[in-house]
Design an enzyme around this catalytic site. Structure first.
Site, PDB file in Angstrom:
ATOM      1  N   CYS A  11     -88.378 -55.961  39.788  1.00 24.12           N
ATOM      2  CA  CYS A  11     -87.763 -56.841  40.793  1.00 24.12           C
ATOM      3  C   CYS A  11     -88.860 -57.485  41.648  1.00 24.12           C
ATOM      4  O   CYS A  11     -89.015 -57.166  42.842  1.00 24.12           O
ATOM      5  CB  CYS A  11     -86.764 -56.059  41.636  1.00 24.12           C
ATOM      6  SG  CYS A  11     -85.345 -55.553  40.668  1.00 24.12           S
ATOM      7  N   SER A  13     -91.160 -60.500  43.509  1.00 22.86           N
ATOM      8  CA  SER A  13     -90.864 -61.613  44.401  1.00 22.86           C
ATOM      9  C   SER A  13     -90.776 -62.954  43.655  1.00 22.86           C
ATOM     10  O   SER A  13     -89.883 -63.764  43.919  1.00 22.86           O
ATOM     11  CB  SER A  13     -91.950 -61.602  45.487  1.00 22.86           C
ATOM     12  OG  SER A  13     -92.372 -62.850  45.798  1.00 22.86           O
ATOM     13  N   ALA A  15     -89.798 -63.400  40.651  1.00 19.62           N
ATOM     14  CA  ALA A  15     -88.531 -63.404  39.914  1.00 19.62           C
ATOM     15  C   ALA A  15     -87.393 -63.817  40.842  1.00 19.62           C
ATOM     16  O   ALA A  15     -86.551 -64.651  40.504  1.00 19.62           O
ATOM     17  CB  ALA A  15     -88.269 -62.016  39.342  1.00 19.62           C
ATOM     18  N   TYR A  57     -87.721 -49.032  33.578  1.00 20.86           N
ATOM     19  CA  TYR A  57     -87.973 -50.171  32.678  1.00 20.86           C
ATOM     20  C   TYR A  57     -87.572 -49.870  31.231  1.00 20.86           C
ATOM     21  O   TYR A  57     -87.029 -50.718  30.535  1.00 20.86           O
ATOM     22  CB  TYR A  57     -89.453 -50.572  32.722  1.00 20.86           C
ATOM     23  CG  TYR A  57     -89.972 -50.984  34.088  1.00 20.86           C
ATOM     24  CD1 TYR A  57     -89.128 -51.539  35.049  1.00 20.86           C
ATOM     25  CD2 TYR A  57     -91.314 -50.841  34.409  1.00 20.86           C
ATOM     26  CE1 TYR A  57     -89.611 -51.916  36.287  1.00 20.86           C
ATOM     27  CE2 TYR A  57     -91.813 -51.229  35.645  1.00 20.86           C
ATOM     28  CZ  TYR A  57     -90.958 -51.758  36.586  1.00 20.86           C
ATOM     29  OH  TYR A  57     -91.441 -52.141  37.811  1.00 20.86           O
ATOM     30  N   LYS A  96     -98.395 -64.798  34.435  1.00 16.14           N
ATOM     31  CA  LYS A  96     -99.840 -64.921  34.358  1.00 16.14           C
ATOM     32  C   LYS A  96    -100.447 -63.926  35.341  1.00 16.14           C
ATOM     33  O   LYS A  96     -99.774 -63.546  36.293  1.00 16.14           O
ATOM     34  CB  LYS A  96    -100.319 -66.348  34.636  1.00 16.14           C
ATOM     35  CG  LYS A  96     -99.649 -67.104  35.778  1.00 16.14           C
ATOM     36  CD  LYS A  96     -99.612 -66.596  37.172  1.00 16.14           C
ATOM     37  CE  LYS A  96    -100.889 -66.302  37.849  1.00 16.14           C
ATOM     38  NZ  LYS A  96    -100.728 -65.801  39.241  1.00 16.14           N
ATOM     39  N   ARG A 164    -102.601 -57.460  44.402  1.00 13.67           N
ATOM     40  CA  ARG A 164    -103.749 -58.306  44.034  1.00 13.67           C
ATOM     41  C   ARG A 164    -105.078 -57.740  44.550  1.00 13.67           C
ATOM     42  O   ARG A 164    -106.137 -58.167  44.126  1.00 13.67           O
ATOM     43  CB  ARG A 164    -103.532 -59.733  44.545  1.00 13.67           C
ATOM     44  CG  ARG A 164    -102.418 -60.472  43.784  1.00 13.67           C
ATOM     45  CD  ARG A 164    -101.981 -61.727  44.510  1.00 13.67           C
ATOM     46  NE  ARG A 164    -100.943 -62.464  43.799  1.00 13.67           N
ATOM     47  CZ  ARG A 164     -99.650 -62.174  43.813  1.00 13.67           C
ATOM     48  NH1 ARG A 164     -99.211 -61.116  44.495  1.00 13.67           N
ATOM     49  NH2 ARG A 164     -98.774 -62.907  43.140  1.00 13.67           N
ATOM     50  N   ASP A 176    -105.805 -64.188  39.296  1.00 14.71           N
ATOM     51  CA  ASP A 176    -104.661 -64.769  40.002  1.00 14.71           C
ATOM     52  C   ASP A 176    -104.871 -66.279  40.175  1.00 14.71           C
ATOM     53  O   ASP A 176    -104.539 -67.063  39.282  1.00 14.71           O
ATOM     54  CB  ASP A 176    -104.467 -64.060  41.343  1.00 14.71           C
ATOM     55  CG  ASP A 176    -103.112 -64.380  41.936  1.00 14.71           C
ATOM     56  OD1 ASP A 176    -102.107 -63.907  41.390  1.00 14.71           O
ATOM     57  OD2 ASP A 176    -103.043 -65.140  42.912  1.00 14.71           O
ATOM     58  N   TYR A 233    -106.632 -73.095  52.593  1.00 14.38           N
ATOM     59  CA  TYR A 233    -105.731 -73.429  51.475  1.00 14.38           C
ATOM     60  C   TYR A 233    -106.155 -74.700  50.721  1.00 14.38           C
ATOM     61  O   TYR A 233    -106.364 -75.755  51.323  1.00 14.38           O
ATOM     62  CB  TYR A 233    -104.299 -73.608  51.990  1.00 14.38           C
ATOM     63  CG  TYR A 233    -103.320 -73.844  50.868  1.00 14.38           C
ATOM     64  CD1 TYR A 233    -102.909 -72.784  50.053  1.00 14.38           C
ATOM     65  CD2 TYR A 233    -102.831 -75.109  50.589  1.00 14.38           C
ATOM     66  CE1 TYR A 233    -102.033 -72.988  49.000  1.00 14.38           C
ATOM     67  CE2 TYR A 233    -101.949 -75.322  49.530  1.00 14.38           C
ATOM     68  CZ  TYR A 233    -101.560 -74.254  48.747  1.00 14.38           C
ATOM     69  OH  TYR A 233    -100.701 -74.451  47.699  1.00 14.38           O
TER      70      TYR A 233
HETATM   71  N1  LIG Z   1     -95.904 -68.230  37.725  1.00 19.14           N
HETATM   72  C1  LIG Z   1     -95.922 -68.224  39.039  1.00 19.14           C
HETATM   73  O1  LIG Z   1     -95.647 -69.213  39.710  1.00 19.14           O
HETATM   74  C2  LIG Z   1     -96.264 -66.963  39.778  1.00 19.14           C
HETATM   75  C3  LIG Z   1     -96.226 -66.934  41.162  1.00 19.14           C
HETATM   76  C4  LIG Z   1     -96.472 -65.730  41.810  1.00 19.14           C
HETATM   77  C5  LIG Z   1     -96.789 -64.613  41.067  1.00 19.14           C
HETATM   78  N2  LIG Z   1     -96.876 -64.690  39.723  1.00 19.14           N
HETATM   79  C6  LIG Z   1     -97.228 -63.521  38.897  1.00 19.14           C
HETATM   80  O2  LIG Z   1     -96.063 -62.688  38.845  1.00 19.14           O
HETATM   81  C7  LIG Z   1     -96.431 -61.316  38.850  1.00 19.14           C
HETATM   82  C8  LIG Z   1     -95.763 -60.647  40.048  1.00 19.14           C
HETATM   83  O3  LIG Z   1     -96.207 -61.248  41.245  1.00 19.14           O
HETATM   84  P1  LIG Z   1     -95.367 -61.111  42.608  1.00 19.14           P
HETATM   85  O4  LIG Z   1     -96.107 -61.824  43.653  1.00 19.14           O
HETATM   86  O5  LIG Z   1     -93.958 -61.487  42.366  1.00 19.14           O
HETATM   87  O6  LIG Z   1     -95.519 -59.542  42.850  1.00 19.14           O
HETATM   88  P2  LIG Z   1     -94.537 -58.447  43.491  1.00 19.14           P
HETATM   89  O7  LIG Z   1     -93.498 -59.068  44.336  1.00 19.14           O
HETATM   90  O8  LIG Z   1     -95.433 -57.429  44.089  1.00 19.14           O
HETATM   91  O9  LIG Z   1     -93.809 -57.858  42.219  1.00 19.14           O
HETATM   92  C9  LIG Z   1     -94.385 -57.034  41.285  1.00 19.14           C
HETATM   93  C10 LIG Z   1     -93.318 -56.095  40.762  1.00 19.14           C
HETATM   94  O10 LIG Z   1     -93.907 -55.228  39.820  1.00 19.14           O
HETATM   95  C11 LIG Z   1     -93.243 -53.976  39.859  1.00 19.14           C
HETATM   96  N3  LIG Z   1     -94.252 -52.900  39.885  1.00 19.14           N
HETATM   97  C12 LIG Z   1     -94.323 -51.886  39.002  1.00 19.14           C
HETATM   98  N4  LIG Z   1     -95.321 -51.055  39.289  1.00 19.14           N
HETATM   99  C13 LIG Z   1     -95.911 -51.536  40.391  1.00 19.14           C
HETATM  100  C14 LIG Z   1     -96.987 -51.097  41.201  1.00 19.14           C
HETATM  101  N5  LIG Z   1     -97.677 -49.976  40.898  1.00 19.14           N
HETATM  102  N6  LIG Z   1     -97.317 -51.812  42.278  1.00 19.14           N
HETATM  103  C15 LIG Z   1     -96.663 -52.944  42.586  1.00 19.14           C
HETATM  104  N7  LIG Z   1     -95.617 -53.426  41.862  1.00 19.14           N
HETATM  105  C16 LIG Z   1     -95.238 -52.722  40.779  1.00 19.14           C
HETATM  106  C17 LIG Z   1     -92.373 -53.932  41.104  1.00 19.14           C
HETATM  107  O11 LIG Z   1     -91.028 -53.967  40.674  1.00 19.14           O
HETATM  108  P3  LIG Z   1     -90.028 -52.721  40.914  1.00 19.14           P
HETATM  109  O12 LIG Z   1     -90.435 -52.118  42.245  1.00 19.14           O
HETATM  110  O13 LIG Z   1     -88.709 -53.375  40.947  1.00 19.14           O
HETATM  111  O14 LIG Z   1     -90.201 -51.770  39.781  1.00 19.14           O
HETATM  112  C18 LIG Z   1     -92.721 -55.210  41.853  1.00 19.14           C
HETATM  113  O15 LIG Z   1     -91.605 -55.801  42.438  1.00 19.14           O
HETATM  114  C19 LIG Z   1     -97.958 -61.307  38.887  1.00 19.14           C
HETATM  115  O16 LIG Z   1     -98.452 -61.208  37.573  1.00 19.14           O
HETATM  116  C20 LIG Z   1     -98.322 -62.657  39.470  1.00 19.14           C
HETATM  117  O17 LIG Z   1     -99.590 -63.117  39.062  1.00 19.14           O
HETATM  118  C21 LIG Z   1     -96.605 -65.840  39.068  1.00 19.14           C
END
Ligand SMILES: NC(=O)c1ccc[n+]([C@@H]2O[C@H](COP(=O)([O-])OP(=O)(O)OC[C@H]3O[C@@H](n4cnc5c(N)ncnc54)[C@H](OP(=O)(O)O)[C@@H]3O)[C@@H](O)[C@H]2O)c1
Length: 326
Positions: A11, A13, A15, A57, A96, A164, A176, A233
């Site tokens: 889940c 951010s 997503a 998962y 990514k 990160r 990143d 930025y």
């Molecule tokens: N394409 C784009 O525009 C875009 C933009 C931002 C980020 N991203 C990429 O998307 C991915 C997630 O980024 P985000 O900013 O959304 O991160 P985030 O909110 O921290 O989400 C990461 C998710 O991974 C799961 N997770 C499992 N083990 C973890 C651990 N040990 N520590 C932290 N999280 C863990 C968690 O889900 P649960 O707690 O639900 O299990 C958490 O919600 C990264 O690869 C990032 O580079 C892509």
């Protein structure tokens, strides 16, 4: 068209903010379930997006009613969950950077190929129409021959708890923000680029906090990139040609209701092209639908290998600055 049944592994951010809303806006997708390590988070997402909640998962992967898994986990967890998802016979859209290193990317691609399953990296920005406009301007000869490419992507510090900043989770500015600038170089200059020089600076962290590189291709075209987590930025690129210059000032993360501007400079004239709002998350999901319909998997494998091999080369060639920890 038959529905594509999708599940979300983690889940995250991104997503919540962007990818699930995009999935829900495309009728061919059916969001079956979201999974989390925590029941509370899974339930909250499930309620918000009107789908099932799955705790754990692997329990999501065990389901027989899902075709595609979207994986928005931190990069350091990708290899484990990609291999498990492929073993469960499901196609993958993954955030990514797909891999922490080239060996890991190769392992994932080889298994996807063996299983005949799609592995697509969610580099959504490439599917924003502003870059098609830039390509068209170049094709129309508006800047003459390309002489160089320059790109910057960086932002002020994130919260200390952000994954990160953690090495074992695949953190660091290169994987990143830097990955966008590397991918943009390849998009405009091709896949023959080599890293001539690079630097990664760690400050007092266990991951790289800012850096940059100079890349060159055999035909003499070159690129400069810069990226960071502790920076004013910037989110741009410029393509400088023999007769003009193109600048994209919101290159990688234009919000879906934002209309970016592409600037073309020629002699003493400046033209601003206002690009219509576009949802690159929806666009890449439509590309995923096309790839599945046409069994077009190989291009995605190649893109992952090209990207991760250049990221690896940059890391290997980076001269560790005196700011490096320890
Ligand atoms: N394409 C784009 O525009 C875009 C933009 C931002 C980020 N991203 C990429 O998307 C991915 C997630 O980024 P985000 O900013 O959304 O991160 P985030 O909110 O921290 O989400 C990461 C998710 O991974 C799961 N997770 C499992 N083990 C973890 C651990 N040990 N520590 C932290 N999280 C863990 C968690 O889900 P649960 O707690 O639900 O299990 C958490 O919600 C990264 O690869 C990032 O580079 C892509």
């Amino acid at each position: 068209m038959q529905k594509i049944k999708i599940g979300v592994l983690g889940c995250a951010s991104i997503a919540e903010r962007s990818v699930i809303p995009a999935i829900l806006s495309i009728p061919v997708f059916e969001l079956i379930a979201v999974s989390s390590r925590s029941a509370e988070k899974a339930n909250k997402f499930a309620q918000q997006f009107n789908c099932e909640a799955v705790v754990g998962y692997q329990n999501l992967l065990n389901r027989k009613d899902i075709d595609v898994i979207y994986i928005p986990l931190p990069t350091g967890l990708h290899e484990e969950w990609v291999l498990k998802t492929l073993a469960a016979g499901k196609h993958i859209l993954i955030e990514k950077s797909v891999a922490s290193n080239y060996v890991s990317a190769k392992k994932m691609v080889e298994m996807a190929r063996k299983k005949g399953l799609l592995l697509m990296e969610n580099f959504m920005f490439l599917h924003h129409q502003q870059h098609q406009l830039v390509k068209q301007l170049i094709k129309d000869g508006k800047i003459g021959e390309i002489r160089s490419f320059r790109s910057s992507f960086g932002f002020p510090p994130l919260s200390a708890a952000n994954f990160r900043y953690q090495k074992e989770l695949g953190g660091g500015a290169l994987l990143d923000a830097g990955a966008y600038t590397v991918r943009a170089c390849q998009f405009f200059l091709g896949n023959e680029l080599k890293v001539e020089a690079a630097t990664l600076n760690y400050l007092n962290f266990e991951v790289d906090i800012f850096g940059g590189a100079f890349l060159k291709s055999a035909n003499g075209m070159f690129a400069e990139i810069a990226f960071g987590f502790d920076n004013f930025y910037q989110c741009n690129y410029e393509i400088w040609g023999s007769k003009g210059k193109i600048t994209a000032s919101r290159a990688f993360t234009p919000k879906v209701d934002f209309s970016p501007t592409i600037t073309l400079e020629q002699d003493s004239e400046v033209f601003d092209y206002k690009v219509e709002v576009d949802n690159h998350f929806v666009n890449i999901l439509n590309e995923l639908i096309r790839c599945l319909a046409e069994n077009d998997f190989e291009n995605n494998y190649q893109e992952i290998l090209n990207q991760s091999s250049l990221l690896q080369e940059l890391k290997d060639k980076s001269e560790y600055s005196p700011l490096e920890r320890g």
